[in-house]
Design a protein around this motif. Sequence first.
Motif, PDB file in Angstrom:
ATOM      1  N   ARG A   1     -65.497 -81.363  14.553  1.00 42.51           N
ATOM      2  CA  ARG A   1     -65.384 -79.897  14.846  1.00 42.51           C
ATOM      3  C   ARG A   1     -64.075 -79.491  15.821  1.00 42.51           C
ATOM      4  NH1 ARG A   1     -67.868 -75.620  12.340  1.00 42.51           N
ATOM      5  NH2 ARG A   1     -68.209 -74.566  14.176  1.00 42.51           N
ATOM      6  N   ARG A   2     -64.135 -80.388  16.653  1.00 42.08           N
ATOM      7  CA  ARG A   2     -62.772 -80.332  17.687  1.00 42.08           C
ATOM      8  C   ARG A   2     -61.703 -80.286  16.972  1.00 42.08           C
ATOM      9  NH1 ARG A   2     -65.029 -82.497  23.415  1.00 42.08           N
ATOM     10  NH2 ARG A   2     -66.397 -80.983  23.863  1.00 42.08           N
ATOM     11  N   ALA A   3     -61.477 -81.410  16.075  1.00 41.04           N
ATOM     12  CA  ALA A   3     -60.319 -81.649  15.142  1.00 41.04           C
ATOM     13  C   ALA A   3     -59.717 -80.440  14.251  1.00 41.04           C
ATOM     14  CB  ALA A   3     -60.566 -82.821  14.178  1.00 41.04           C
ATOM     15  N   ALA A   4     -61.026 -79.697  14.089  1.00 44.28           N
ATOM     16  CA  ALA A   4     -60.636 -78.325  13.115  1.00 44.28           C
ATOM     17  C   ALA A   4     -60.339 -77.236  14.290  1.00 44.28           C
ATOM     18  CB  ALA A   4     -62.081 -78.224  12.155  1.00 44.28           C
ATOM     19  N   GLY A   5     -60.345 -77.529  15.327  1.00 47.23           N
ATOM     20  CA  GLY A   5     -59.881 -76.429  16.172  1.00 47.23           C
ATOM     21  C   GLY A   5     -61.187 -75.396  16.694  1.00 47.23           C
ATOM     22  N   HIS A   6     -62.235 -75.947  16.354  1.00 44.69           N
ATOM     23  CA  HIS A   6     -63.445 -75.139  16.771  1.00 44.69           C
ATOM     24  C   HIS A   6     -63.875 -75.579  18.181  1.00 44.69           C
ATOM     25  CE1 HIS A   6     -63.686 -73.669  13.053  1.00 44.69           C
ATOM     26  NE2 HIS A   6     -64.111 -74.883  12.343  1.00 44.69           N
ATOM     27  N   GLN A   7     -64.191 -74.626  19.162  1.00 42.36           N
ATOM     28  CA  GLN A   7     -65.025 -74.860  20.398  1.00 42.36           C
ATOM     29  C   GLN A   7     -66.429 -74.417  20.240  1.00 42.36           C
ATOM     30  OE1 GLN A   7     -63.438 -76.456  22.639  1.00 42.36           O
ATOM     31  NE2 GLN A   7     -61.519 -76.892  21.431  1.00 42.36           N
ATOM     32  N   ASP A   8     -67.064 -75.318  20.149  1.00 41.53           N
ATOM     33  CA  ASP A   8     -68.664 -75.189  19.979  1.00 41.53           C
ATOM     34  C   ASP A   8     -69.358 -75.271  21.265  1.00 41.53           C
ATOM     35  OD1 ASP A   8     -68.805 -74.590  17.056  1.00 41.53           O
ATOM     36  OD2 ASP A   8     -67.874 -76.737  16.975  1.00 41.53           O
ATOM     37  N   SER A   9     -70.472 -74.794  21.721  1.00 42.81           N
ATOM     38  CA  SER A   9     -71.184 -75.179  22.859  1.00 42.81           C
ATOM     39  C   SER A   9     -72.272 -76.231  22.412  1.00 42.81           C
ATOM     40  CB  SER A   9     -72.223 -73.685  23.066  1.00 42.81           C
ATOM     41  OG  SER A   9     -73.119 -73.623  21.972  1.00 42.81           O
ATOM     42  N   GLU A  10     -72.543 -77.029  23.468  1.00 37.33           N
ATOM     43  CA  GLU A  10     -73.357 -78.310  23.222  1.00 37.33           C
ATOM     44  C   GLU A  10     -74.506 -77.808  22.635  1.00 37.33           C
ATOM     45  OE1 GLU A  10     -72.650 -81.471  23.778  1.00 37.33           O
ATOM     46  OE2 GLU A  10     -70.665 -80.530  23.773  1.00 37.33           O
ATOM     47  N   ALA A  11     -75.067 -76.579  22.775  1.00 37.65           N
ATOM     48  CA  ALA A  11     -76.220 -76.207  21.893  1.00 37.65           C
ATOM     49  C   ALA A  11     -75.961 -76.130  20.554  1.00 37.65           C
ATOM     50  CB  ALA A  11     -76.782 -75.054  22.811  1.00 37.65           C
ATOM     51  N   THR A  12     -74.779 -75.419  20.113  1.00 38.50           N
ATOM     52  CA  THR A  12     -74.578 -75.347  18.913  1.00 38.50           C
ATOM     53  C   THR A  12     -74.572 -76.727  17.985  1.00 38.50           C
ATOM     54  OG1 THR A  12     -73.602 -73.174  19.089  1.00 38.50           O
ATOM     55  CG2 THR A  12     -73.011 -74.521  17.145  1.00 38.50           C
ATOM     56  N   LEU A  13     -73.660 -77.714  18.841  1.00 42.48           N
ATOM     57  CA  LEU A  13     -73.353 -78.761  18.275  1.00 42.48           C
ATOM     58  C   LEU A  13     -74.819 -79.766  18.019  1.00 42.48           C
ATOM     59  CD1 LEU A  13     -70.390 -80.074  20.051  1.00 42.48           C
ATOM     60  CD2 LEU A  13     -70.587 -79.206  17.864  1.00 42.48           C
ATOM     61  N   ALA A  14     -75.625 -79.481  19.030  1.00 47.69           N
ATOM     62  CA  ALA A  14     -76.997 -80.255  19.046  1.00 47.69           C
ATOM     63  C   ALA A  14     -77.972 -79.755  17.760  1.00 47.69           C
ATOM     64  CB  ALA A  14     -77.828 -80.084  20.305  1.00 47.69           C
ATOM     65  N   GLY A  15     -77.749 -78.658  17.623  1.00 44.48           N
ATOM     66  CA  GLY A  15     -78.588 -77.699  16.537  1.00 44.48           C
ATOM     67  C   GLY A  15     -77.814 -78.215  15.028  1.00 44.48           C
ATOM     68  N   MET A  16     -76.664 -78.318  14.982  1.00 46.74           N
ATOM     69  CA  MET A  16     -76.114 -79.095  13.714  1.00 46.74           C
ATOM     70  C   MET A  16     -76.695 -80.258  13.772  1.00 46.74           C
ATOM     71  SD  MET A  16     -71.935 -77.732  13.858  1.00 46.74           S
ATOM     72  CE  MET A  16     -71.660 -76.146  13.778  1.00 46.74           C
ATOM     73  N   ALA A  17     -76.595 -81.093  14.726  1.00 45.49           N
ATOM     74  CA  ALA A  17     -77.157 -82.597  14.535  1.00 45.49           C
ATOM     75  C   ALA A  17     -78.599 -82.788  14.064  1.00 45.49           C
ATOM     76  CB  ALA A  17     -77.059 -83.443  15.912  1.00 45.49           C
ATOM     77  N   GLU A  18     -79.453 -81.665  14.664  1.00 45.05           N
ATOM     78  CA  GLU A  18     -80.719 -81.563  14.290  1.00 45.05           C
ATOM     79  C   GLU A  18     -81.020 -81.242  12.778  1.00 45.05           C
ATOM     80  OE1 GLU A  18     -83.600 -82.714  15.716  1.00 45.05           O
ATOM     81  OE2 GLU A  18     -82.763 -83.005  17.745  1.00 45.05           O
ATOM     82  N   ALA A  19     -80.145 -80.099  12.480  1.00 45.59           N
ATOM     83  CA  ALA A  19     -80.340 -79.682  11.090  1.00 45.59           C
ATOM     84  C   ALA A  19     -80.013 -80.654   9.974  1.00 45.59           C
ATOM     85  CB  ALA A  19     -79.421 -78.355  10.967  1.00 45.59           C
ATOM     86  N   ILE A  20     -78.687 -81.577  10.306  1.00 47.03           N
ATOM     87  CA  ILE A  20     -78.587 -82.479   9.435  1.00 47.03           C
ATOM     88  C   ILE A  20     -79.768 -83.725   9.210  1.00 47.03           C
ATOM     89  CG2 ILE A  20     -76.776 -84.504   9.148  1.00 47.03           C
ATOM     90  CD1 ILE A  20     -74.590 -82.687   9.875  1.00 47.03           C
ATOM     91  N   SER A  21     -80.211 -84.052  10.274  1.00 50.51           N
ATOM     92  CA  SER A  21     -81.064 -85.088  10.561  1.00 50.51           C
ATOM     93  C   SER A  21     -82.561 -84.682   9.930  1.00 50.51           C
ATOM     94  CB  SER A  21     -81.986 -85.396  12.104  1.00 50.51           C
ATOM     95  OG  SER A  21     -80.348 -85.860  12.776  1.00 50.51           O
ATOM     96  N   ALA A  22     -82.717 -83.288  10.004  1.00 53.96           N
ATOM     97  CA  ALA A  22     -83.996 -82.750   9.247  1.00 53.96           C
ATOM     98  C   ALA A  22     -83.856 -82.690   7.976  1.00 53.96           C
ATOM     99  CB  ALA A  22     -84.366 -81.158   9.924  1.00 53.96           C
ATOM    100  N   MET A  23     -82.747 -82.382   7.357  1.00 47.80           N
ATOM    101  CA  MET A  23     -82.546 -82.434   6.130  1.00 47.80           C
ATOM    102  C   MET A  23     -82.678 -83.818   5.401  1.00 47.80           C
ATOM    103  SD  MET A  23     -78.978 -80.083   6.093  1.00 47.80           S
ATOM    104  CE  MET A  23     -78.350 -80.783   4.602  1.00 47.80           C
ATOM    105  N   PHE A  24     -82.193 -84.921   6.064  1.00 52.02           N
ATOM    106  CA  PHE A  24     -81.940 -86.285   5.230  1.00 52.02           C
ATOM    107  C   PHE A  24     -83.602 -86.654   5.677  1.00 52.02           C
ATOM    108  CE2 PHE A  24     -77.551 -85.744   5.388  1.00 52.02           C
ATOM    109  CZ  PHE A  24     -77.474 -86.274   4.330  1.00 52.02           C
ATOM    110  N   GLU A  25     -84.058 -86.554   6.617  1.00 50.43           N
ATOM    111  CA  GLU A  25     -85.641 -86.957   7.139  1.00 50.43           C
ATOM    112  C   GLU A  25     -86.648 -86.172   6.105  1.00 50.43           C
ATOM    113  OE1 GLU A  25     -86.592 -87.257  11.247  1.00 50.43           O
ATOM    114  OE2 GLU A  25     -84.456 -88.194  11.602  1.00 50.43           O
ATOM    115  N   GLY A  26     -86.307 -84.975   5.745  1.00 43.81           N
ATOM    116  CA  GLY A  26     -87.231 -84.266   4.839  1.00 43.81           C
ATOM    117  C   GLY A  26     -87.316 -84.879   3.638  1.00 43.81           C
TER     118      GLY A  26
END
Length: 214
Positions: A147-172
Amino acid sequence: MTAAPPIPDATRADARRSQIRAAAAECFRQHGFHGTSIAQISKAAGMSTGHIYHYFENKEAIIAEIVAQDLERLLTLTAELRAASDVKAAMIERAVEGVQQNLDPAHAGLQLEVVAEAARNPRIAHIVRAADRQCRESLLQTIRTLRRAAGHQDSEATLAGMAEAISAMFEGLRIRAIRNPDIDRDVVVQMFRRMVGDLLSQAPQPPPRGRRDT
């Protein structure tokens, strides 16, 4: 004829532990954690119960090593993704591997059995949650990198949400593998590649009201 060099003790021990893990995993899948005895594992492994106890104190110790092996694989994967020249493209490409593995009935059955035991056994819960924290942090670091390489400055909460969403997708997928064993894997792979790409490309989200970026 030159005699073959002796097998180092450490190598022999690793082979024995791997043999026991594989036997235990199959027993856990077939009979559940509580329905599996050390005697059953020893029979499946083709060794005495004394040998089992030489390498593992109990069934929980075997689960701990199964979880550790899975964690090592996932940490290696995320490290490889971060080292890729195009992290996003690498994540989308490796999504194929994740979908196929999580839809494998044998893998899904074992993982769900471990999670089920964690829901009722505090010691297993500690093992599973500790591994999840490490895996989640590594995935979070990978997402932050791209995300930083793409120029995005995300909050840690947003990054954590992305990680949780991806994990939930695969674990589901593990539940879907049991509920619908005839699932069209090729279609799911294409959907997941698209969803992972869309999620990683989304515009930065404002922090929730009342929460500051960190």
